[in-house]
Motif scaffolding. Structure first.
Motif, mmCIF file in Angstrom:
data_model
loop_
_atom_site.group_PDB
_atom_site.id
_atom_site.type_symbol
_atom_site.label_atom_id
_atom_site.label_comp_id
_atom_site.label_asym_id
_atom_site.label_seq_id
_atom_site.Cartn_x
_atom_site.Cartn_y
_atom_site.Cartn_z
ATOM 1 N N MET A 1 0.716 -1.348 0.036
ATOM 2 C CA MET A 1 -0.023 -0.202 0.117
ATOM 3 C C MET A 1 0.812 1.054 0.033
ATOM 4 S SD MET A 1 -3.231 -0.662 0.116
ATOM 5 C CE MET A 1 -3.952 0.837 0.762
ATOM 6 N N PRO A 2 0.519 2.267 -0.831
ATOM 7 C CA PRO A 2 1.361 3.411 -1.013
ATOM 8 C C PRO A 2 1.245 4.211 0.317
ATOM 9 C CG PRO A 2 -0.536 3.458 -2.392
ATOM 10 C CD PRO A 2 -0.506 2.353 -2.106
ATOM 11 N N THR A 3 2.114 5.139 0.798
ATOM 12 C CA THR A 3 1.893 5.807 2.032
ATOM 13 C C THR A 3 2.184 7.604 1.325
ATOM 14 O OG1 THR A 3 4.373 6.017 2.329
ATOM 15 C CG2 THR A 3 3.099 4.311 3.356
ATOM 16 N N TYR A 4 1.279 8.187 2.280
ATOM 17 C CA TYR A 4 1.164 9.741 1.664
ATOM 18 C C TYR A 4 1.816 10.482 2.638
ATOM 19 C CZ TYR A 4 -2.168 6.852 -1.443
ATOM 20 O OH TYR A 4 -2.728 6.256 -2.088
ATOM 21 N N PRO A 5 2.100 11.613 2.016
ATOM 22 C CA PRO A 5 2.687 12.556 3.073
ATOM 23 C C PRO A 5 1.528 13.165 4.053
ATOM 24 C CG PRO A 5 2.524 13.678 0.840
ATOM 25 C CD PRO A 5 2.252 12.211 0.859
ATOM 26 N N GLN A 6 1.707 13.359 5.531
ATOM 27 C CA GLN A 6 0.945 13.564 6.502
ATOM 28 C C GLN A 6 1.176 15.301 6.767
ATOM 29 O OE1 GLN A 6 -1.293 11.400 8.005
ATOM 30 N NE2 GLN A 6 -0.313 10.225 6.196
ATOM 31 N N GLY A 7 0.138 15.806 7.109
ATOM 32 C CA GLY A 7 0.083 17.478 7.292
ATOM 33 C C GLY A 7 0.598 18.147 6.049
ATOM 34 N N ALA A 8 0.774 19.554 6.256
ATOM 35 C CA ALA A 8 1.282 20.226 5.202
ATOM 36 C C ALA A 8 1.920 21.429 5.953
ATOM 37 C CB ALA A 8 -0.025 20.820 4.552
ATOM 38 N N VAL A 9 3.026 21.819 5.315
ATOM 39 C CA VAL A 9 3.661 23.176 5.634
ATOM 40 C C VAL A 9 3.372 24.227 5.096
ATOM 41 C CG1 VAL A 9 6.047 23.801 5.813
ATOM 42 C CG2 VAL A 9 5.596 21.497 5.850
ATOM 43 N N ASP A 10 2.775 25.426 5.901
ATOM 44 C CA ASP A 10 2.559 26.603 5.297
ATOM 45 C C ASP A 10 4.065 27.424 5.198
ATOM 46 O OD1 ASP A 10 -0.306 26.415 5.746
ATOM 47 O OD2 ASP A 10 0.189 26.404 7.816
ATOM 48 N N VAL A 11 3.994 28.003 3.540
ATOM 49 C CA VAL A 11 5.132 28.669 3.302
ATOM 50 C C VAL A 11 4.670 30.234 3.219
ATOM 51 C CG1 VAL A 11 6.925 28.969 1.658
ATOM 52 C CG2 VAL A 11 6.194 26.700 2.180
ATOM 53 N N VAL A 12 4.931 30.711 4.223
ATOM 54 C CA VAL A 12 4.536 32.299 4.305
ATOM 55 C C VAL A 12 5.543 33.445 4.209
ATOM 56 C CG1 VAL A 12 2.406 31.467 5.580
ATOM 57 C CG2 VAL A 12 4.621 32.034 7.003
ATOM 58 N N ASP A 13 6.926 33.084 4.244
ATOM 59 C CA ASP A 13 7.846 34.255 4.079
ATOM 60 C C ASP A 13 8.985 33.568 3.302
ATOM 61 O OD1 ASP A 13 9.306 32.452 5.755
ATOM 62 O OD2 ASP A 13 8.501 33.400 7.652
ATOM 63 N N ALA A 14 10.206 34.559 3.016
ATOM 64 C CA ALA A 14 10.993 34.225 2.051
ATOM 65 C C ALA A 14 12.050 33.090 2.820
ATOM 66 C CB ALA A 14 11.997 35.455 1.805
ATOM 67 N N GLU A 15 12.227 33.000 3.990
ATOM 68 C CA GLU A 15 12.938 31.931 4.722
ATOM 69 C C GLU A 15 12.281 30.438 4.550
ATOM 70 O OE1 GLU A 15 14.628 30.868 9.150
ATOM 71 O OE2 GLU A 15 13.537 32.832 8.935
ATOM 72 N N GLY A 16 10.939 30.744 4.690
ATOM 73 C CA GLY A 16 10.125 29.248 4.598
ATOM 74 C C GLY A 16 10.310 28.758 3.167
ATOM 75 N N ALA A 17 10.176 29.915 2.170
ATOM 76 C CA ALA A 17 10.149 29.493 0.704
ATOM 77 C C ALA A 17 11.497 28.777 0.457
ATOM 78 C CB ALA A 17 10.089 30.732 -0.074
ATOM 79 N N GLN A 18 12.573 29.340 1.021
ATOM 80 C CA GLN A 18 13.785 28.610 0.605
ATOM 81 C C GLN A 18 14.105 27.535 1.423
ATOM 82 O OE1 GLN A 18 16.090 29.979 -1.750
ATOM 83 N NE2 GLN A 18 14.714 31.410 -1.957
ATOM 84 N N SER A 19 13.637 27.117 2.484
ATOM 85 C CA SER A 19 13.519 25.916 3.242
ATOM 86 C C SER A 19 12.704 24.857 2.385
ATOM 87 C CB SER A 19 12.859 26.089 4.660
ATOM 88 O OG SER A 19 12.957 24.716 5.369
ATOM 89 N N ALA A 20 11.705 25.385 1.929
ATOM 90 C CA ALA A 20 10.545 24.336 1.049
ATOM 91 C C ALA A 20 11.315 24.000 -0.267
ATOM 92 C CB ALA A 20 9.401 24.968 1.057
ATOM 93 N N LEU A 21 12.158 25.037 -0.933
ATOM 94 C CA LEU A 21 12.772 24.652 -2.102
ATOM 95 C C LEU A 21 13.984 23.669 -1.989
ATOM 96 C CD1 LEU A 21 12.995 28.413 -3.583
ATOM 97 C CD2 LEU A 21 11.480 26.442 -4.403
ATOM 98 N N GLY A 22 14.678 23.889 -0.712
ATOM 99 C CA GLY A 22 15.535 22.843 -0.467
ATOM 100 C C GLY A 22 15.206 21.427 -0.373
ATOM 101 N N LYS A 23 13.907 21.097 -0.058
ATOM 102 C CA LYS A 23 13.343 20.008 0.173
ATOM 103 C C LYS A 23 12.905 19.519 -1.104
ATOM 104 C CE LYS A 23 12.409 20.102 5.295
ATOM 105 N NZ LYS A 23 11.260 19.849 6.416
ATOM 106 N N LEU A 24 12.268 20.134 -1.793
ATOM 107 C CA LEU A 24 11.658 19.888 -3.093
ATOM 108 C C LEU A 24 12.806 19.511 -4.220
ATOM 109 C CD1 LEU A 24 9.097 22.764 -3.573
ATOM 110 C CD2 LEU A 24 8.615 20.154 -3.106
ATOM 111 N N GLU A 25 14.019 20.037 -4.073
ATOM 112 C CA GLU A 25 15.088 19.959 -4.998
ATOM 113 C C GLU A 25 15.455 18.543 -4.772
ATOM 114 O OE1 GLU A 25 17.729 22.959 -4.201
ATOM 115 O OE2 GLU A 25 16.608 24.311 -5.417
#
Length: 389
Positions: free
Chosen positions: A1-25
């Motif tokens: 059975m596949p597993t899916y990501p739990q929860g969600a991270v709100d990206v609301v500022d430049a610092e959060g955006a860079q952190s999210a981009l690092g994981k997405l890359e």
């Protein structure tokens, strides 16, 4: 059975955006969706850009300073990293407007359509393929609200939470059906053709009855419709509401055709609300009188279609191509659009290639179609050459 990501991270500022981009890359595949306030504003704004991997969901709040869609441009433009969208065409326009071009698109809606599946909505596919229920009660909600209500936040997160797994399953279905190349070519076309949205109302064409009106009445109705359209743009922009909410295309056509002379008559027009008549009724009636006076003075000119030379064989080519794709679709047990999409039909009809070399240059035809159908298509098109075009 596949597993899916739990929860969600709100990206609301430049610092959060860079952190999210690092994981997405670090992810091999991405699922993407976006939300706008299209049902609630004169010119819609991009309000959220949701991006998911197999382990994370990020909600980029693009109304916040420092959280801009263009930050994701390098990721979105990487053709080696698949991006799963569902019904991507409108989303691609918003992204193009933000300076983001998508490569590596796989559109699950387009794929399901070419597969000939009876239900192609995201909720339908998630239920059938994953056993997941996706509530859709917030489809027309105002995503510019801040803070976003919890139910709406869950809704936008769920639109991408399951999409990577769903995308892989749909892509595998296209491979098993022998149509993966055709689907990927059509996804490439969607990316190439994505442009920034046109100005609000720029493509307005009134849908007036073609019978029951004399040429002079048609000219007058057309002039009234365009005048009302320009006025509703002014009203809608001033109140920051969609132009169709101010006055619908149906209402404009009915007013232009019936030409009411009193507020009471105006209120009887299709789709016209009493509140609209109270606020703007006098202006509408003034527009009608003005256009009627112009017609009386002979100042209105009939709208002329910009027609080029008529190709007397075009309809024959079209009928032959339609019959061809139906026949080949039956042989392969696929939908006719797999054989030739409507954009490919238009390309072949407008400028019929004369040989295989010219056919190979038709955008989004692909090697497979060229090999399977090339000689037959050249022979078919040669039977109905351009005449008079």
């Amino acid at each position: 059975m596949p597993t899916y990501p739990q929860g969600a991270v709100d990206v609301v500022d430049a610092e959060g955006a860079q952190s999210a981009l690092g994981k997405l890359e670090q992810a091999r595949e991405l699922a993407v969706d976006l939300e706008a306030d299209s049902m609630h504003a004169f010119r819609a704004r991009l309000c959220f850009l949701q991006v998911s991997t197999d382990s994370d969901v990020f909600l980029f709040d693009t109304l916040q300073p420092g959280v801009e869609a263009r930050l994701l441009a390098p990721l979105m433009g990487d053709p080696g990293r698949p991006k799963y969208f569902h019904a991507a065409q409108g989303d691609l326009q918003f992204l193009a407007e933000a300076g983001v071009r998508v490569r590596g698109l796989f559109d699950t809606h387009r794929a399901a359509t070419l597969l000939g599946w009876p239900k192609v909505g995201l909720a339908d596919l998630a239920r059938e393929k994953l056993g997941v229920e996706l509530p859709k009660e917030h489809q027309q909600s105002d995503f510019s609200l801040r803070p976003l209500p919890p139910g709406m936040r869950d809704y936008i997160a769920n639109d991408v939470r399951y999409l990577c797994e769903l995308g892989r399953q749909v892509r595998e279905a296209t491979r098993e059906a022998g149509i993966q190349e055709e689907v990927e070519l059509d996804c490439e076309r969607l990316c190439d053709e994505a442009v920034a949205r046109p100005d609000v109302g720029a493509d307005f064409k009134p849908k007036l009855p073609r019978s029951g009106l004399s040429p002079a009445q048609q000219t007058l109705a057309n002039a009234i419709a365009h005048a009302l359209h320009q006025k509703r743009l002014e009203w809608a922009e001033k109140e920051n509401v969609p132009m169709g909410r101010m006055l619908s295309n149906m209402a404009i056509a009915d007013i232009a055709t019936r030409m009411p002379s009193t507020p009471r008559d105006l209120a009887r027009a299709a789709g016209v609300r009493g509140s609209f008549v109270r606020t703007h009724g006098d202006e509408v009636l003034s527009i009608l009188r003005e256009q009627q006076e112009k017609a009386r003075k002979g100042e209105l000119q009939p709208e002329r279609e910009n027609k080029g030379p008529k190709d007397s064989n075009r309809r024959k080519r079209e009928d032959a191509l339609k019959a061809f794709r139906v026949e080949k679709a039956a042989e392969r047990k696929v939908t006719p659009s797999v054989i030739l999409t409507n954009p490919l039909m238009d390309a072949l009809l407008g400028q019929p290639p004369r040989d295989l070399e010219e056919l190979a240059r038709v955008p989004y035809l692909g090697d497979k179609r060229l090999k399977l159908y090339g000689p037959a298509l050249i022979e078919l098109l040669a039977a109905f050459p351009v005449v008079g075009g």
